[in-house]
Write a protein that holds these residues in place. Structure first.
Motif, short mmCIF file in Angstrom:
data_model
loop_
_atom_site.label_atom_id
_atom_site.label_comp_id
_atom_site.label_asym_id
_atom_site.label_seq_id
_atom_site.Cartn_x
_atom_site.Cartn_y
_atom_site.Cartn_z
N LEU A 138 91.47 -43.18 -23.33
CA LEU A 138 91.31 -44.14 -24.15
C LEU A 138 90.24 -45.46 -23.67
CD1 LEU A 138 94.69 -44.48 -25.56
CD2 LEU A 138 92.73 -43.41 -26.92
N PRO A 139 89.69 -46.11 -24.29
CA PRO A 139 88.71 -47.19 -24.08
C PRO A 139 89.31 -48.09 -23.14
CG PRO A 139 88.61 -46.75 -26.30
CD PRO A 139 89.41 -46.24 -25.93
N ALA A 140 88.48 -48.58 -22.16
CA ALA A 140 89.11 -49.77 -21.45
C ALA A 140 87.56 -50.54 -21.29
CB ALA A 140 89.46 -49.34 -20.09
N ARG A 141 88.05 -51.98 -20.80
CA ARG A 141 86.84 -53.07 -20.72
C ARG A 141 86.75 -53.10 -19.17
NH1 ARG A 141 86.40 -59.00 -23.08
NH2 ARG A 141 84.10 -59.14 -23.22
N HIS A 142 85.94 -52.33 -18.55
CA HIS A 142 85.83 -52.58 -17.12
C HIS A 142 84.49 -52.35 -16.54
CE1 HIS A 142 87.78 -53.58 -13.34
NE2 HIS A 142 87.58 -52.56 -12.93
N PHE A 143 84.41 -51.67 -15.27
CA PHE A 143 82.92 -51.17 -14.99
C PHE A 143 83.32 -50.11 -13.84
CE2 PHE A 143 83.78 -54.40 -11.83
CZ PHE A 143 83.38 -54.12 -10.73
N SER A 144 82.61 -49.46 -13.39
CA SER A 144 82.57 -48.56 -12.21
C SER A 144 81.47 -48.51 -11.26
CB SER A 144 82.65 -47.07 -12.73
OG SER A 144 81.07 -47.10 -13.40
N GLY A 145 81.58 -47.87 -10.12
CA GLY A 145 80.68 -47.89 -9.12
C GLY A 145 81.03 -48.10 -7.67
N ARG A 146 80.80 -47.36 -6.81
CA ARG A 146 81.36 -47.59 -5.44
C ARG A 146 80.09 -47.85 -4.38
NH1 ARG A 146 85.79 -44.43 -4.59
NH2 ARG A 146 85.50 -43.99 -2.23
N SER A 147 79.03 -48.53 -4.95
CA SER A 147 78.27 -49.41 -4.52
C SER A 147 77.62 -50.43 -5.33
CB SER A 147 77.18 -48.54 -3.72
OG SER A 147 76.36 -48.02 -4.69
#
Length: 345
Positions: A198-207
């Motif tokens: 389901l949707p979430a309000r965040h972000f991603s990335g390991r750099s």
């Protein structure tokens, strides 16, 4: 702060698959992601901060009585909080592990970065047989490179957000064991247990160079007799109302309450918005996660749970607060171990 919430008539604006612009996934609403681009400024704040962000008194050691896993939970729902967002969820005969992080640091390095307040109370080798591992997104405090290869020789399936499979495969997990999910995708794990991303309000990335290129998700997990919500990381947005309407009510919501500051208001909730989200989700018990394990922000380490308990008492919301490593049956009634009180300031 006013804590009166109402649910209006909904038109389901958020329950759709994630959208990309070029290589980057978009949040369900416009979102500011300020994680401190001025590294010298951030370092200075940490060095000059007087709050007890890391426990002065050693915590634990905590341990797990693994013999408990030989018998199913009487209620059908038992949860072991390993720390942060790592949970062993036993639900109607199945065992699910969320965002397993066992390393000493939530970092790209074993020498620098946020350090655990206490060792993981349950060794990976002592985990009971698992039916699924759920990975919400690729941040270091949710996706642990040292842990994943330890499941390479097993046959446990992985369920993860779109794009995260690349890491799992690079670290030894066979492609056929991995199911990537977009928002609103559902899969049946076993015994008629359905998991829905389901949707979430965040972000991603390991750099700093691959942010937003993999997806981040929350999850509804439903069996014939139980319905639970694993929120992982998210800031507040009105989509919680829609999730509650479409997938709730939930026997228990697992929501992040730690690692917040004014710059992260869009991507982390903190106690106040966790309470707000719990109400919107139509939750019964609230299990706070993402606190008490790593120093990821400048607030005192106990502040999230102390503030949460204050708000929950005001709104008569039952909390579920087991001790780290303690397999605890969820009966629908409040349970507070107050384990953090053993650490005197």
């Amino acid at each position: 702060m006013t804590l009166n919430f109402t649910v209006s008539t909904l038109t389901m604006k958020f329950l759709y698959p994630a959208v990309k612009e070029g290589k980057k996934y978009l949040n369900p609403v416009p979102t500011k992601v300020d994680t401190g681009g001025n590294m010298l400024g951030v370092l200075w704040k940490f060095l000059t901060n007087s709050a007890e962000t890391f426990p002065k008194q050693k915590l634990g050691p905590f341990s797990t009585d693994v013999s408990i896993y030989q018998q199913p939970a009487a209620s059908g729902l038992r949860i072991t909080w390993v720390g942060h967002s790592s949970l062993l969820i036993e639900i109607d005969g199945l065992r699910l592990l969320t965002d397993p992080v066992w390393s000493k640091r939530a970092s790209f390095s074993s020498r620098i970065g946020p350090q655990r307040f206490f060792p993981a109370p349950l060794a990976i080798k002592d985990l009971p047989p698992l039916d699924a591992i759920i990975i919400s997104h690729d941040h270091y405090d949710h996706l642990d490179r040292s842990v994943i290869p330890q499941f390479a020789a097993s046959n446990v399936p992985f369920y993860c957000s779109l794009g995260v499979a690349q890491y799992l495969m690079a670290w030894g997990i066979q492609k056929e064991r991995i199911t990537e999910l977009n928002w609103t995708d559902s899969r049946t794990i076993a015994n008629n247990c359905t998991i829905t991303a389901l949707p979430a309000r965040h972000f991603s990335g390991r750099s700093l160079f691959n942010r937003f290129e993999t997806l981040w998700s929350s999850f509804a997990i439903k069996t014939a007799t139980h319905n639970i919500y694993y929120g992982a990381d998210s800031g507040w947005f009105d989509g919680f109302h829609e999730i509650g309407e479409a997938y709730g009510p939930f026997d228990i919501t697992m929501l992040e309450v730690g690692a917040y500051n004014e710059n992260w208001a869009d991507i982390h909730m903190g106690p106040d918005n966790a309470i707000k989200a719990h109400v919107a989700l139509k939750g019964k018990l609230l299990l706070p996660i993402h606190w008490g394990t790593f120093n990821l922000a400048l607030h005192p380490w106990k502040e999230p749970v102390e503030r949460l308990m204050e708000l929950a008492a005001q709104m008569n919301i039952p909390l579920f607060l087991p001790k780290p490593g303690e397999p605890t049956v969820a009966t629908g009634k409040a349970y507070t171990s107050q384990w953090w009180e053993s650490a005197k300031t």
